[in-house]
Design a protein around this motif. Structure first.
Motif, PDB file in Angstrom:
ATOM      1  N   GLY A  50      28.752  64.805  24.323  1.00 16.79           N
ATOM      2  CA  GLY A  50      29.685  65.163  25.379  1.00 16.79           C
ATOM      3  C   GLY A  50      29.374  66.520  25.982  1.00 16.79           C
ATOM      4  O   GLY A  50      29.475  66.710  27.201  1.00 16.79           O
ATOM      5  N   ASP A 151      34.181  53.614  21.560  1.00 17.92           N
ATOM      6  CA  ASP A 151      33.027  54.402  21.145  1.00 17.92           C
ATOM      7  C   ASP A 151      32.786  54.208  19.648  1.00 17.92           C
ATOM      8  O   ASP A 151      33.031  55.109  18.840  1.00 17.92           O
ATOM      9  N   GLY A 158      28.672  54.925  26.364  1.00 19.33           N
ATOM     10  CA  GLY A 158      27.841  55.470  27.432  1.00 19.33           C
ATOM     11  C   GLY A 158      27.406  54.414  28.419  1.00 19.33           C
ATOM     12  O   GLY A 158      27.389  54.649  29.632  1.00 19.33           O
ATOM     13  N   LEU A 211      28.464  60.869  21.076  1.00 16.53           N
ATOM     14  CA  LEU A 211      29.337  61.484  22.069  1.00 16.53           C
ATOM     15  C   LEU A 211      30.348  62.415  21.420  1.00 16.53           C
ATOM     16  O   LEU A 211      30.636  63.494  21.929  1.00 16.53           O
ATOM     17  N   GLY A 215      33.267  63.874  24.024  1.00 15.58           N
ATOM     18  CA  GLY A 215      32.488  63.190  25.038  1.00 15.58           C
ATOM     19  C   GLY A 215      33.104  61.900  25.501  1.00 15.58           C
ATOM     20  O   GLY A 215      33.157  61.623  26.714  1.00 15.58           O
ATOM     21  N   SER A 216      33.596  61.074  24.582  1.00 16.08           N
ATOM     22  CA  SER A 216      34.162  59.785  24.988  1.00 16.08           C
ATOM     23  C   SER A 216      35.434  59.981  25.810  1.00 16.08           C
ATOM     24  O   SER A 216      35.648  59.288  26.813  1.00 16.08           O
TER      25      SER A 216
END
Length: 220
Positions: A50, A151, A158, A211, A215-216
């Motif tokens: 991320g 995720d 992604g 991630l 990130g997710s």
């Protein structure tokens, strides 16, 4: 159109550069996802994907002279911090949801974003700001948590994000919205650069980087 393509290429390169550079730092600082009863990966894996995407997206947009809006930057920063805290401290769902709501509200309020209609499927019924703003926030929160929940497999979140960005990019191009196309281009490029280290390929049996919740949730 040129800005969109340039931003995509630059963002891809920056993400592909940032991911391997951040991995040794993540290991030294303990920013890794360790196997346990719920996680089946074989080895401790850095969860700084991320961060790589955020750096690539922000820098690429600036380098191609299409800087991200204040609301989007604020939302990304808050949601990233919330996810990072969750990765480190395993936040209770109430605290996580509160921080997500703050991030979405910042994006909506600072950029003046609000749904004005739910589309032809709902009869093109017009939404006043009193209704449109909370509906926008609720739907954005749904996307954030949906992305976080899927995720669980290498490359899945992604790839879903990249596919969504590609579809939206095609729509922006068809509508002639060059500003939106540029934003979607740098986001797609950054995600694609991350996937180069997260997806499984022949000869690679596991992801090199994850991630993380930061990130997710940011992609959502």
């Amino acid at each position: 159109m040129g800005h969109g393509v340039a931003g995509l290429i630059v963002a891809f390169g920056l993400a592909a550069l940032a991911a391997p550079v951040l991995c040794p730092l993540a290991r030294r600082l303990g920013w890794v996802d360790r196997p346990n009863g719920r996680k089946a990966h074989a080895a401790a894996t850095p969860h700084v994907g991320g961060l790589a995407i955020a750096i690539a997206m922000t820098l690429a947009a600036w380098l191609v002279d299409q800087p991200l809006s204040g609301g989007l930057l604020a939302g990304v920063a808050i949601i990233f911090i919330a996810g990072w805290l969750d990765d480190r401290l395993d936040l209770r769902w109430q605290a996580r949801f509160l921080l997500q709501g703050l991030a979405v509200s910042a994006m909506v309020m600072l950029d003046g974003l609000s749904l004005t209609t739910l589309g032809a499927a709902f009869g093109d019924l017009a939404l006043t700001p009193l209704i449109g703003v909370p509906v926008t926030i609720v739907l954005a929160l749904g996307f954030i948590n949906a992305m976080n929940m899927i995720d669980g497999l290498d490359g899945l979140a992604g790839s879903v994000a990249a596919a969504g960005l590609l579809v939206l990019g095609c729509a922006a191009a068809a509508l002639g919205d060059i500003r939106l196309l540029a934003v979607l281009g740098v986001a797609f490029g950054a995600v694609a650069g991350f996937l180069a280290f997260n997806a499984r390929f022949p000869g690679r049996r596991a992801a090199m980087i994850f991630l993380g919740n930061s990130g997710s949730e940011m992609l959502g």
